[in-house]
Design a protein around this motif. Structure first.
Motif, PDB file in Angstrom:
ATOM      1  N   HIS A 160       8.047  12.719 -37.522  1.00 30.18           N
ATOM      2  CA  HIS A 160       8.802  12.557 -38.041  1.00 30.18           C
ATOM      3  C   HIS A 160       9.304  12.888 -39.330  1.00 30.18           C
ATOM      4  O   HIS A 160       9.609  13.625 -38.842  1.00 30.18           O
ATOM      5  CB  HIS A 160       7.354  12.279 -39.594  1.00 30.18           C
ATOM      6  CG  HIS A 160       6.733  14.037 -39.657  1.00 30.18           C
ATOM      7  ND1 HIS A 160       6.979  14.688 -40.705  1.00 30.18           N
ATOM      8  CD2 HIS A 160       5.111  14.517 -39.548  1.00 30.18           C
ATOM      9  CE1 HIS A 160       6.294  15.409 -40.795  1.00 30.18           C
ATOM     10  NE2 HIS A 160       5.082  15.352 -39.867  1.00 30.18           N
ATOM     11  N   GLY A 161      10.254  13.139 -40.311  1.00 29.23           N
ATOM     12  CA  GLY A 161      11.282  13.677 -40.864  1.00 29.23           C
ATOM     13  C   GLY A 161      10.506  14.459 -42.011  1.00 29.23           C
ATOM     14  O   GLY A 161       9.474  14.579 -41.727  1.00 29.23           O
ATOM     15  N   GLY A 162      11.530  14.518 -42.711  1.00 28.30           N
ATOM     16  CA  GLY A 162      11.392  15.812 -43.820  1.00 28.30           C
ATOM     17  C   GLY A 162      10.469  15.032 -45.157  1.00 28.30           C
ATOM     18  O   GLY A 162      10.911  14.518 -45.255  1.00 28.30           O
ATOM     19  N   ASN A 163       9.628  16.316 -45.494  1.00 34.06           N
ATOM     20  CA  ASN A 163       8.672  15.833 -47.060  1.00 34.06           C
ATOM     21  C   ASN A 163       8.133  14.530 -46.892  1.00 34.06           C
ATOM     22  O   ASN A 163       7.770  13.887 -48.283  1.00 34.06           O
ATOM     23  CB  ASN A 163       9.862  14.966 -47.928  1.00 34.06           C
ATOM     24  CG  ASN A 163      11.006  16.178 -48.045  1.00 34.06           C
ATOM     25  OD1 ASN A 163      12.388  16.858 -47.791  1.00 34.06           O
ATOM     26  ND2 ASN A 163      10.379  17.460 -49.460  1.00 34.06           N
ATOM     27  N   VAL A 164       7.943  13.470 -45.253  1.00 32.25           N
ATOM     28  CA  VAL A 164       7.049  12.746 -45.263  1.00 32.25           C
ATOM     29  C   VAL A 164       6.086  13.204 -44.110  1.00 32.25           C
ATOM     30  O   VAL A 164       5.827  14.365 -43.931  1.00 32.25           O
ATOM     31  CB  VAL A 164       7.889  11.848 -44.944  1.00 32.25           C
ATOM     32  CG1 VAL A 164       8.796  10.584 -46.091  1.00 32.25           C
ATOM     33  CG2 VAL A 164       8.391  11.852 -43.164  1.00 32.25           C
ATOM     34  N   ASP A 165       5.044  12.071 -43.779  1.00 30.46           N
ATOM     35  CA  ASP A 165       4.524  12.552 -42.799  1.00 30.46           C
ATOM     36  C   ASP A 165       4.428  11.418 -41.651  1.00 30.46           C
ATOM     37  O   ASP A 165       4.746  10.799 -41.704  1.00 30.46           O
ATOM     38  CB  ASP A 165       3.056  12.529 -43.646  1.00 30.46           C
ATOM     39  CG  ASP A 165       2.113  11.244 -43.875  1.00 30.46           C
ATOM     40  OD1 ASP A 165       2.856  10.523 -44.111  1.00 30.46           O
ATOM     41  OD2 ASP A 165       1.582  11.963 -44.999  1.00 30.46           O
ATOM     42  N   GLY A 166       3.488  11.456 -40.904  1.00 30.49           N
ATOM     43  CA  GLY A 166       3.086  10.976 -39.454  1.00 30.49           C
ATOM     44  C   GLY A 166       3.321   9.305 -40.427  1.00 30.49           C
ATOM     45  O   GLY A 166       3.731   8.310 -39.328  1.00 30.49           O
ATOM     46  N   SER A 167       2.943   8.996 -40.940  1.00 28.79           N
ATOM     47  CA  SER A 167       1.839   7.501 -41.691  1.00 28.79           C
ATOM     48  C   SER A 167       3.052   7.195 -41.974  1.00 28.79           C
ATOM     49  O   SER A 167       3.540   5.766 -41.336  1.00 28.79           O
ATOM     50  CB  SER A 167       1.332   7.290 -42.836  1.00 28.79           C
ATOM     51  OG  SER A 167       2.622   8.012 -44.117  1.00 28.79           O
ATOM     52  N   THR A 168       4.555   7.409 -41.631  1.00 30.87           N
ATOM     53  CA  THR A 168       5.927   6.722 -41.574  1.00 30.87           C
ATOM     54  C   THR A 168       6.532   5.957 -40.625  1.00 30.87           C
ATOM     55  O   THR A 168       7.035   4.788 -39.817  1.00 30.87           O
ATOM     56  CB  THR A 168       6.780   7.172 -42.214  1.00 30.87           C
ATOM     57  OG1 THR A 168       7.407   8.841 -40.949  1.00 30.87           O
ATOM     58  CG2 THR A 168       7.044   8.037 -43.220  1.00 30.87           C
ATOM     59  N   TRP A 169       5.109   6.371 -39.330  1.00 33.41           N
ATOM     60  CA  TRP A 169       5.691   5.460 -38.269  1.00 33.41           C
ATOM     61  C   TRP A 169       4.002   4.619 -37.676  1.00 33.41           C
ATOM     62  O   TRP A 169       4.695   4.163 -36.391  1.00 33.41           O
ATOM     63  CB  TRP A 169       4.936   6.555 -36.778  1.00 33.41           C
ATOM     64  CG  TRP A 169       6.513   7.275 -36.543  1.00 33.41           C
ATOM     65  CD1 TRP A 169       6.194   8.795 -36.665  1.00 33.41           C
ATOM     66  CD2 TRP A 169       7.395   7.676 -36.213  1.00 33.41           C
ATOM     67  NE1 TRP A 169       8.021   9.756 -36.486  1.00 33.41           N
ATOM     68  CE2 TRP A 169       8.809   8.745 -35.931  1.00 33.41           C
ATOM     69  CE3 TRP A 169       8.758   5.618 -35.454  1.00 33.41           C
ATOM     70  CZ2 TRP A 169       9.740   8.618 -35.608  1.00 33.41           C
ATOM     71  CZ3 TRP A 169      10.057   5.962 -35.049  1.00 33.41           C
ATOM     72  CH2 TRP A 169      10.377   7.262 -34.904  1.00 33.41           C
ATOM     73  N   ARG A 170       3.271   4.457 -38.902  1.00 32.12           N
ATOM     74  CA  ARG A 170       2.334   3.232 -38.755  1.00 32.12           C
ATOM     75  C   ARG A 170       2.738   1.655 -37.845  1.00 32.12           C
ATOM     76  O   ARG A 170       2.587   1.844 -37.148  1.00 32.12           O
ATOM     77  CB  ARG A 170       1.500   3.033 -39.710  1.00 32.12           C
ATOM     78  CG  ARG A 170       0.914   2.239 -39.034  1.00 32.12           C
ATOM     79  CD  ARG A 170      -0.438   2.423 -38.341  1.00 32.12           C
ATOM     80  NE  ARG A 170      -1.547   1.830 -38.187  1.00 32.12           N
ATOM     81  CZ  ARG A 170      -2.908   1.640 -38.509  1.00 32.12           C
ATOM     82  NH1 ARG A 170      -3.136   2.463 -39.264  1.00 32.12           N
ATOM     83  NH2 ARG A 170      -3.675   0.419 -38.360  1.00 32.12           N
ATOM     84  N   GLU A 171       4.179   1.540 -38.541  1.00 34.20           N
ATOM     85  CA  GLU A 171       3.947  -0.154 -37.607  1.00 34.20           C
ATOM     86  C   GLU A 171       5.320   0.099 -36.321  1.00 34.20           C
ATOM     87  O   GLU A 171       4.436  -0.590 -35.412  1.00 34.20           O
ATOM     88  CB  GLU A 171       5.002  -0.852 -39.029  1.00 34.20           C
ATOM     89  CG  GLU A 171       4.723  -0.465 -39.932  1.00 34.20           C
ATOM     90  CD  GLU A 171       3.987  -1.485 -39.858  1.00 34.20           C
ATOM     91  OE1 GLU A 171       4.070  -3.044 -38.518  1.00 34.20           O
ATOM     92  OE2 GLU A 171       2.662  -2.002 -41.184  1.00 34.20           O
ATOM     93  N   VAL A 172       5.591   0.976 -35.923  1.00 31.38           N
ATOM     94  CA  VAL A 172       6.583   1.107 -34.822  1.00 31.38           C
ATOM     95  C   VAL A 172       5.161   1.682 -33.943  1.00 31.38           C
ATOM     96  O   VAL A 172       5.195   1.535 -32.781  1.00 31.38           O
ATOM     97  CB  VAL A 172       7.071   2.571 -34.433  1.00 31.38           C
ATOM     98  CG1 VAL A 172       7.979   2.519 -33.177  1.00 31.38           C
ATOM     99  CG2 VAL A 172       8.618   2.161 -35.954  1.00 31.38           C
ATOM    100  N   TYR A 173       3.940   2.813 -33.904  1.00 38.38           N
ATOM    101  CA  TYR A 173       3.349   2.840 -33.716  1.00 38.38           C
ATOM    102  C   TYR A 173       2.231   1.889 -33.187  1.00 38.38           C
ATOM    103  O   TYR A 173       1.439   1.675 -31.948  1.00 38.38           O
ATOM    104  CB  TYR A 173       2.441   3.704 -34.182  1.00 38.38           C
ATOM    105  CG  TYR A 173       1.015   4.203 -32.750  1.00 38.38           C
ATOM    106  CD1 TYR A 173       0.238   5.229 -32.736  1.00 38.38           C
ATOM    107  CD2 TYR A 173      -0.305   3.136 -33.975  1.00 38.38           C
ATOM    108  CE1 TYR A 173      -0.587   5.185 -31.810  1.00 38.38           C
ATOM    109  CE2 TYR A 173      -1.566   3.364 -33.647  1.00 38.38           C
ATOM    110  CZ  TYR A 173      -1.654   4.390 -32.634  1.00 38.38           C
ATOM    111  OH  TYR A 173      -3.260   4.715 -32.548  1.00 38.38           O
ATOM    112  N   ASP A 174       1.889   1.077 -33.919  1.00 37.44           N
ATOM    113  CA  ASP A 174       1.549  -0.121 -33.529  1.00 37.44           C
ATOM    114  C   ASP A 174       1.978  -1.507 -32.508  1.00 37.44           C
ATOM    115  O   ASP A 174       1.015  -1.887 -32.028  1.00 37.44           O
ATOM    116  CB  ASP A 174       0.801  -1.695 -34.649  1.00 37.44           C
ATOM    117  CG  ASP A 174      -0.095  -0.451 -36.074  1.00 37.44           C
ATOM    118  OD1 ASP A 174      -0.608   0.339 -35.292  1.00 37.44           O
ATOM    119  OD2 ASP A 174       0.170  -0.785 -36.980  1.00 37.44           O
TER     120      ASP A 174
END
Length: 254
Positions: A36-50
């Motif tokens: 992930h990028g700065g100031n955020v976390d891995g949840s920003t990838w959830r839709e791509v992960y799915d």
């Protein structure tokens, strides 16, 4: 600590008209590590992960401590160490700095930069930001006495959150993780893209890392370039397109 005139953020992007297709992945590289990028976390990838796991890829999302670039590279290395076989390494925004160094691991067969920094040896994320004019200025940040920062809510919504609903952008803004400003001054010491294939998804409406800068970094690296008409948070705003780029990269590497 660096002059906060040069700083970065995280976020996402957008692609073209490529849509993810259902079915079993046929790629030789089945392992994908997302950063992930700065100031955020891995949840920003959830839709791509799915979307990727629906195509039978094995996907790991690394949570970065963001206390230093060295700590972040070490966190990605732990994720790489537990993979069974070759890996495609993917980074968003600041995550591009991290995968550029972590990607020298011999099991990494290719790199995907999603609206991300793609630095050369001796460059920092701050150097790259300073090379192109931006509306992302120091007054948009809250900085602590010990050198960590957040992006102010209104700036996050307007600059990072374009393409998200206002409610979603505000939630991401208010759930930010503190990032060490010194990460922006870190000079890259190794460059994985120099001898490994790479892809860059350029966010054509990015207000943080300018599309011009993204194209310039990709061109010098010889990366395959895909343009997506959306803002910085591409993993959240354009997950179909981002997942398709990642899947195609996994199918292309050897």
């Amino acid at each position: 600590m660096i002059n906060i005139q040069t700083f970065f953020l995280s976020g996402s992007m957008a692609l073209g008209a490529m849509m993810a297709l259902p079915g079993v992945a046929t790629a030789d590289v089945q392992n994908i590590v997302l950063v992930h990028g700065g100031n955020v976390d891995g949840s920003t990838w959830r839709e791509v992960y799915d979307r990727l796991i629906a195509r039978d890829f094995h996907v790991t999302i690394t949570q970065l401590p963001m206390t230093s670039v060295e700590d972040d590279v070490a966190a990605v290395q732990r994720s790489l160490n537990i993979q069974d076989g070759p890996v495609l390494l993917v980074g968003h925004s600041y995550g591009g700095v991290v995968i550029t160094e972590a990607g020298i691991d011999p099991d990494v067969k290719g790199l995907v930069y999603v609206t991300a920094f793609q630095p050369a040896i001796g460059e920092s994320g701050g150097d790259l930001l300073a090379s192109v004019a931006s509306d992302f200025t120091p007054d948009k940040l809250t900085v602590t006495d010990d050198g960590f920062f957040l992006v102010n809510d209104d700036a996050f919504v307007s600059l990072a959150g374009n393409g998200l609903s206002e409610e979603e952008a505000l939630f991401v803004a208010r759930s930010q993780a503190w990032a060490n400003a010194d990460n922006l001054a870190h000079k890259v010491v190794s460059v994985a893209w120099d001898d490994k294939p790479s892809w860059m998804t350029v966010a054509a409406e990015d207000l943080l890392i300018s599309p011009e800068l993204q194209r310039r970094m990709a061109e010098r690296a010889g990366s395959t370039v895909i343009e997506i008409k959306n803002g910085h948070m591409l993993p959240m705003t354009s997950p179909d397109e981002v997942a398709e780029v990642i899947a195609q990269a996994a199918e292309a590497v050897e």
